[in-house]
Design an enzyme around this catalytic site. Structure first.
Site, PDB file in Angstrom:
ATOM      1  N   GLY A  37       0.938  -0.973  -0.180  1.00 16.80           N
ATOM      2  CA  GLY A  37       0.216   0.043   0.055  1.00 16.80           C
ATOM      3  C   GLY A  37       1.023   1.215   0.183  1.00 16.80           C
ATOM      4  N   ASP A  55       2.753  -3.582  11.732  1.00 12.48           N
ATOM      5  CA  ASP A  55       2.727  -4.827  11.228  1.00 12.48           C
ATOM      6  C   ASP A  55       0.993  -5.246  11.811  1.00 12.48           C
ATOM      7  OD1 ASP A  55       2.200  -7.603  10.223  1.00 12.48           O
ATOM      8  OD2 ASP A  55       4.606  -6.758   9.730  1.00 12.48           O
ATOM      9  N   ILE A  56       0.800  -6.300  11.469  1.00 15.18           N
ATOM     10  CA  ILE A  56      -0.627  -7.195  12.066  1.00 15.18           C
ATOM     11  C   ILE A  56       0.446  -8.351  12.391  1.00 15.18           C
ATOM     12  CG2 ILE A  56      -2.912  -6.493  10.108  1.00 15.18           C
ATOM     13  CD1 ILE A  56      -2.138  -8.696   8.827  1.00 15.18           C
ATOM     14  N   SER A 119     -11.783 -14.223  -0.351  1.00 14.85           N
ATOM     15  CA  SER A 119     -10.958 -14.893  -1.747  1.00 14.85           C
ATOM     16  C   SER A 119     -12.039 -15.318  -2.300  1.00 14.85           C
ATOM     17  CB  SER A 119      -9.606 -14.459  -2.091  1.00 14.85           C
ATOM     18  OG  SER A 119      -9.558 -14.796  -3.237  1.00 14.85           O
ATOM     19  N   SER A 120     -12.094 -15.422  -3.253  1.00 20.60           N
ATOM     20  CA  SER A 120     -12.919 -16.495  -4.295  1.00 20.60           C
ATOM     21  C   SER A 120     -11.992 -17.643  -5.252  1.00 20.60           C
ATOM     22  CB  SER A 120     -13.687 -15.868  -5.554  1.00 20.60           C
ATOM     23  OG  SER A 120     -12.973 -15.494  -6.839  1.00 20.60           O
ATOM     24  N   TYR A 143      -1.494 -18.790  -1.619  1.00 17.64           N
ATOM     25  CA  TYR A 143      -2.333 -17.966  -1.517  1.00 17.64           C
ATOM     26  C   TYR A 143      -4.212 -17.811  -1.660  1.00 17.64           C
ATOM     27  CZ  TYR A 143      -5.681 -13.809  -2.194  1.00 17.64           C
ATOM     28  OH  TYR A 143      -6.268 -12.662  -1.781  1.00 17.64           O
ATOM     29  N   ASN A 172     -12.200 -11.552  -8.127  1.00 17.33           N
ATOM     30  CA  ASN A 172     -11.532 -10.147  -8.861  1.00 17.33           C
ATOM     31  C   ASN A 172     -11.967  -8.484  -9.067  1.00 17.33           C
ATOM     32  OD1 ASN A 172     -10.900 -12.578 -10.073  1.00 17.33           O
ATOM     33  ND2 ASN A 172      -9.441 -11.893 -10.759  1.00 17.33           N
ATOM     34  N   VAL A 173     -11.171  -7.695  -7.803  1.00 17.05           N
ATOM     35  CA  VAL A 173     -11.920  -6.853  -7.792  1.00 17.05           C
ATOM     36  C   VAL A 173     -11.006  -5.303  -8.689  1.00 17.05           C
ATOM     37  CG1 VAL A 173     -12.409  -4.978  -5.327  1.00 17.05           C
ATOM     38  CG2 VAL A 173     -11.900  -7.542  -5.058  1.00 17.05           C
ATOM     39  N   ASP A 273      -3.126 -19.643 -11.729  1.00 19.27           N
ATOM     40  CA  ASP A 273      -3.775 -18.891 -12.637  1.00 19.27           C
ATOM     41  C   ASP A 273      -5.330 -20.516 -12.533  1.00 19.27           C
ATOM     42  OD1 ASP A 273      -3.184 -16.585 -12.043  1.00 19.27           O
ATOM     43  OD2 ASP A 273      -2.910 -16.710 -14.102  1.00 19.27           O
TER      44      ASP A 273
END
Ligand code: NAD
Length: 311
Positions: A37, A55-56, A119-120, A143, A172-173, A273
């Site tokens: 980011g 950091d999370i 996520s899908s 992921y 997918n955004v 993918d």
């Protein structure tokens, strides 16, 4: 207890949620380590928010970020499939350990609601379209494993500790501020960046892979609905538009908008993918009252306009 915490608020989707929360009159805190980011994503709103660099995965940072928080919007993650194939441990650490850490901090702080950006990718290559939440997951990348495991932690925290959690499985955004510059850039910003420069877009595979591309405003709306919906208990719901588009079609549409005739540069497909993806959004309608507002063609038009202006 009226602060909204956005982890990953300096990222693409998080920066849109931050702006919406401000519009809704909320006090906003952002926790971000700026790994993918950027501070400039929050430029004109920075003075209205509490921006914490941290950091999370750091328990102290998580604890202090959750203090007096009403809703956690948890977006911070390593968000790329190919990057996770190159470095599975980083995806595991940020996405699973990081989420567990945030859940613990949120539980201990008495946070009312925890809205997790999932996520899908959990569906992988399951052949049936559209994807429905009752399907057996079939993750095909580190992921996808990490996003699914974190999702299961969210439902287990509802089960074991009575926390109100929900996982929003984004398809997918795309939209303004999505990073086109990384070597792991998502499809649409990567394609747009090249085509706006008059270069041929690079496609991995034959371009006939299709996705339920979802304009970012829909995802923002889903997050707000999830924060305000009636009692939740660890549900996972798809967030998409319920229509799919191939990469070849996207390139045709962009050529049309730009008045260009750039042909794709086809490269070998990438590991991890998946070929096709499409959301059933019935469950999101039922659980949080979600309804997409901006469909693909309009979203692409807005994105082209933004990237033209800001690249
Ligand atoms: P992004 O990379 O733009 O945003 C992620 C943000 O998290 C960045 O600001 C990054 O600096 C921050 N971050 C990463 N690791 C961190 C850590 N350890 N501590 C603190 N901050 C950290 O990605 P995005 O596209 O905005 O994605 C946001 C979320 O949505 C992610 O959880 C991603 O998995 C999920 N998601 C995105 C899509 C999509 O199409 N963009 C699809 C499905 C799910």
């Amino acid at each position: 207890m009226s602060i909204s915490l956005v982890t990953g608020g300096a990222g693409f989707i998080g920066s849109h949620i931050v702006r919406r929360l401000l519009k809704d009159g909320k006090q906003v805190r952002v926790l971000d380590d700026f790994s993918t980011g950027h501070r400039h994503n929050l430029a004109e709103v920075e003075r209205h928010i509490h921006l914490v660099e941290g950091d999370i995965r750091d328990p102290d940072a998580a604890r202090s970020a959750c203090r007096n928080v009403d809703v956690v919007y948890h977006l911070a993650a390593q968000g790329s499939v190919p990057k996770s194939v190159d470095d599975p441990f980083a995806a595991h650490d940020r996405n699973i350990t990081g989420t567990l850490n945030m859940l613990l901090a949120a539980r201990d702080a008495g946070v009312r609601r925890f809205v997790y950006s999932s996520s899908s990718s959990a569906y992988g290559e399951t052949p049936t379209l559209p994807k429905v939440e009752s399907m057996k997951p079939d993750p095909r990348s580190p992921y996808a494993v990490s996003k699914l495991a974190a999702e299961q932690y969210c439902s287990v925290f509802a089960y074991c500790y009575g926390m109100q959690t929900i996982s929003l499985r984004y398809f997918n955004v795309f939209g303004p501020r999505q990073d086109p510059n990384s070597q792991y850039a998502a499809a649409i910003p990567g394609i747009l960046k090249r085509m706006l420069r008059g270069e041929r877009p690079i496609i991995y595979g034959d371009g006939e892979q299709s996705r339920d591309f979802c304009y970012v405003d829909n995802v923002v709306q889903a997050n707000r609905l999830a924060a305000e919906a009636a009692r939740l208990g660890g549900e996972a719901v798809n967030i998409g538009c319920g229509e799919r588009t191939t990469l070849n079609e996207i390139i045709r549409l962009i050529n049309e908008h730009l008045g260009t005739r750039l042909q794709p540069d086809y490269q070998p497909p990438r590991a991890g993918d998946v070929k096709h993806s499409l959301a059933s959004i019935d469950e999101a309608r039922r659980v949080i009252g979600y309804e997409p507002q901006v469909f693909f063609a309009e979203g692409l038009k807005r994105s082209i306009a933004w990237f033209k202006e800001n690249l």
